[in-house]
Scaffold this active site. Structure first.
Site, short mmCIF file in Angstrom:
data_model
loop_
_atom_site.label_atom_id
_atom_site.label_comp_id
_atom_site.label_asym_id
_atom_site.label_seq_id
_atom_site.Cartn_x
_atom_site.Cartn_y
_atom_site.Cartn_z
CG HIS A 269 4.64 15.09 -26.73
ND1 HIS A 269 5.70 15.85 -26.32
CD2 HIS A 269 4.17 14.49 -25.60
CE1 HIS A 269 5.88 15.73 -25.01
NE2 HIS A 269 4.96 14.90 -24.55
CD GLU A 270 0.87 12.48 -25.29
OE1 GLU A 270 1.29 11.50 -24.63
OE2 GLU A 270 0.88 13.65 -24.85
CG HIS A 273 5.28 9.96 -23.91
ND1 HIS A 273 6.31 10.00 -23.01
CD2 HIS A 273 4.71 11.19 -23.90
CE1 HIS A 273 6.36 11.22 -22.47
NE2 HIS A 273 5.40 11.98 -23.00
CD GLU A 299 7.34 14.72 -21.05
OE1 GLU A 299 7.41 15.52 -22.00
OE2 GLU A 299 6.31 14.09 -20.79
#
Lengths: 506, 506
Positions: A269-270, A273, A299
């Site tokens: 997830h990170e 980003h 997101e």
């Protein structure tokens, strides 16, 4: 170069010079915050806060100086600025207006309140005592409403002003329709799933997964999905997050727990980003348009990597062997298919950050509805715990035993962020629409099976990442997919994926 | 409070406010540099440098603003400032004068040269090619002489101006006498030692010392000697160093090598620097007098912890067992006495940073003599390698094979630092004089044997650390020992310690 162009450049250059100084303060603030979350000693707090306060004031001073305002208005009159230059001026102007319409003494009082309130929230959460936090929350809401009032244009509603900070073009009218659609479709879908006879075993995901090996997995996975360690670092912090100094220095964190998939998917997830920020064009970084388009679009990318890529069975074809090699005992007897089912298990819970892909947006729905009531309907904060619990029961079928797993679970309100939560759900919906478009353009699953994530990443970079804030989320989606934003893609994606997993009747 | 005091406070408060802003920029710069050495990704360099340049310019702008100058001159006229306030004003004035007498465009050109020159130096060192660095070095020297010329007062010599930056009250006249004393006493002492029949075995210090265990040892040792991990952190970097944001956030680094004593003593050394900064009074930190008194006094503390404490046999009485427990195989058959002899082995070498306690000052002597010639006698830089080698041969009995282990070994000149090196030797001498004084006040060895380092540390804190820059090194030594600085203590200390170890005839 003729004289006129020369003149134009000088004015824009003069503005750029002041903006570069403001950005330098922001970069320093970013690093101080990163350092605070990942490394700084426990007693550093008070003194370092003063440094942060000073840098923050210096930023505000530059941005709201009469010099910067004059340069912006002069730049606006230059007919020959490039597209990027015009966007930089526009974005800078917006930043100035946001800072400028709030009286400095009120802004400072609010900052002090917020730095105090986080401490109060931590304590109240620990002691499961909402009443200890309620008066502070009420003050924060009053300030935010007052500030939104200063900034509201042409009878704009207060919550719409707040929403606009995180996602342009998505006011309450649009978000009501969006969340209405989710509620109508996902609440019944979840009910079907919880009532289905399919049981997914994910017990093996929890166990003795040594931190050192989880760290290796995290580094491997971040790199595998395309996070560039020449332009970034991975560290450990209490709550995973991403930040960046510029496009050549992007930082992600994770935390290691007993559940191996917790760190695994938070890293992916990170990394999503991070890949976004690393992909921003060189000419934009360190300018006011040098970050991701919006919180929602950010997101969309993190959740795209986490869910649409990372929880896809095809993704695991080339890499499941690596995971088994790292944890041969822990995953003994667990085949790839069983693993992929486990990481997609749907289980309504109380905590947003631990939610599965399907129920996640319902957690956000609760917060959106309550924020709207708090800002637009003067909801008494004392009523929050009960309302929160009722909505969880209605949408997710679970009810918190206490406020720490209820209304006090998130830090956002304590930090003064209202209007942020919808980004999480919007991002998921953006991602599903982007996914539908990409599947028309390429054999998505085949690319994953062949380990060619770079093709997918490059596509996202070309259509989204590189543009920074030059386009809004809506523009990006329209230019990329040829359609306006449409939440139906998200609903269809979830229905198809989870309908199959839980053998629901179509 | 009467009106006059009120007036005084307002002016000082106004100055403090500006200084706090300047310090905030410095703190941010410190963190950026720390981060760059310990964590930042490889590609971050160019963009982060720009941020640093901007913050650096912002610092200079505040400090040399007419507002700050006016406030300083107004403060000087206030009759009722406290001692600390007067010292803050005096120190701020000195900082302003240093920045102010150099034309900004020359200063910027010099900064660019220096950031370039480090790169050139790294390459020249790697390729063992002094001629690739010589022209840059010549330019740096020209700038530094020019800048010193701007700053020289009343016919002050240029090298004296530079020396004054690192150690007040120690000009060439004083340092000539100091180094003359060292040369006269230590060169013959070293000759006696190398000709003595005593052989010290230190082979076991090199070997398979796993990094993970060395890290544990480093954390244990830093903590054992009194580095407070609630106010500090330990990290890894290519070259060990200490830095700090303020007295509650002090950072030390080390590196792990095959020789276990390399990291062990570099950690104790840096912990000594760190304990100094952690001990500075709260009312001084984040003001212009909130750091150690001088580079020399800083080195006195780091070398005090490293050598006078850390290489003392009594120190190892309570902790050698811990070391043996960590490395039972590597230290099999090595008793405490044998270990202490090994860590005190004298062996003339070519590299300053690897030098033993005795020969260390002779490395510094070489650099002092050459700097003096470069600045005061226009020594042709091309002659440096030969002169360097001759001096090493004369004082240490060893001659470098190439410039990488000769004149190119240190980064200091490439960074534009001239006048810094003498601090290293002065620090050792300060430490020995402080040690002689402390032995009169307390049973030093007994305290070490009993593990009561806190008593020693508290004494140093009371007499040195807490005062920050309120006193010069000379004042600190005078107030603490009742005598002026006297290098004979240092010579006597070395003669006694190493005479005993190498069984020399007194």
């Amino acid at each position: 170069m003729n004289q006129k162009e020369n003149h134009k450049n000088q004015i824009f250059e003069a503005l750029s010079d002041r903006l570069e100084r403001a950005m330098a303060y922001q970069t320093a603030l970013t690093l101080l915050e990163w350092d605070n979350e990942t490394l700084a000693p426990v007693q550093a707090g008070a003194l370092t806060s003063r440094v942060q306060g000073t840098l923050s004031a210096a930023y505000q001073e530059v941005m709201t100086s009469s010099e910067v305002k004059l340069l912006i208005s002069q730049c606006e009159k230059q007919p020959d600025l490039s597209r990027v230059e015009r966007d930089i001026v526009r974005e800078a102007k917006e930043d100035v207006e946001k800072l400028d319409c709030i009286p400095p003494e009120e802004y400072r009082a609010f900052q002090e309140l917020v730095s105090e309130s986080t401490r109060i929230w931590v304590k109240a959460k620990k002691e499961q005592d909402f009443s200890a936090f309620a008066p502070t929350l009420q003050k924060i809401i009053s300030y935010q409403k007052k500030f939104a009032g200063y900034r509201a244009k042409d009878g704009q509603k207060l919550y719409d002003v707040m929403l606009d900070d995180y996602e342009k073009d998505f006011n309450m009218e649009k978000l009501d329709a969006f969340f209405q659609c989710l509620k109508k479709e996902l609440v019944p879908l979840l009910k079907q799933i919880t009532e289905s006879r399919v049981r997914v075993d994910d017990a093996f995901l929890t166990g003795d997964y040594p931190e050192e090996k989880q760290r290796k997995l995290a580094e491997y996975m971040a790199s595998y999905v395309g996070f560039d360690f020449e332009k970034g670092v991975l560290a450990t912090s209490a709550h995973p997050f991403t930040t960046n100094l510029h496009n050549r220095d992007v930082r992600i964190t994770t935390h290691y727990q007993d559940r191996v998939d917790s760190s695994l998917f938070s890293v992916i997830h990170e990394a999503g980003h991070g890949i976004y920020e690393q992909g921003i064009a060189d000419e934009l970084t360190q300018t006011p348009v040098g970050q991701g388009a919006s919180m929602g679009m950010h997101e969309s990318q993190s959740r795209f990597f986490e869910n649409i890529i990372g929880r896809n069975e095809a993704f695991w074809v080339p890499v499941y062997g690596t995971l088994k090699d790292l944890f041969p005992d822990q995953l003994r007897g667990v085949g790839r298919e069983m693993f992929v089912r486990a990481i997609n298990k749907v289980e309504p819970g109380l905590i947003r950050t631990e939610a599965d892909e399907l129920t996640y947006s319902l957690h956000v729905l609760v917060r959106y509805e309550l924020e709207k009531q708090l800002i637009e309907e003067d909801l008494d904060v004392e009523k929050l715990p009960e309302l929160w619990a009722d909505k969880y029961e209605e949408y997710l079928g679970v009810r918190p035993d206490h406020v720490a797993e209820g209304v006090l679970q998130d830090i956002h309100w304590a930090q003064g962020s209202f209007g942020y939560f919808p980004s999480y759900a919007l991002g998921s919906a953006f991602g599903a629409q982007i996914y539908a478009c990409m599947k028309r353009e390429m054999d998505f699953d085949k690319l994953l099976e062949d380990g060619k994530i770079d093709v997918i990443r490059e596509y996202l970079r070309e259509h989204i990442h590189q543009h920074g804030k030059l386009k809004t989320s809506r523009q990006l989606i329209r230019d990329m997919t040829g359609e306006d934003f449409n939440p139906q893609y998200y609903v269809d994606y979830l229905k198809e994926k989870y309908g199959k997993l839980y053998q629901l009747e179509g």
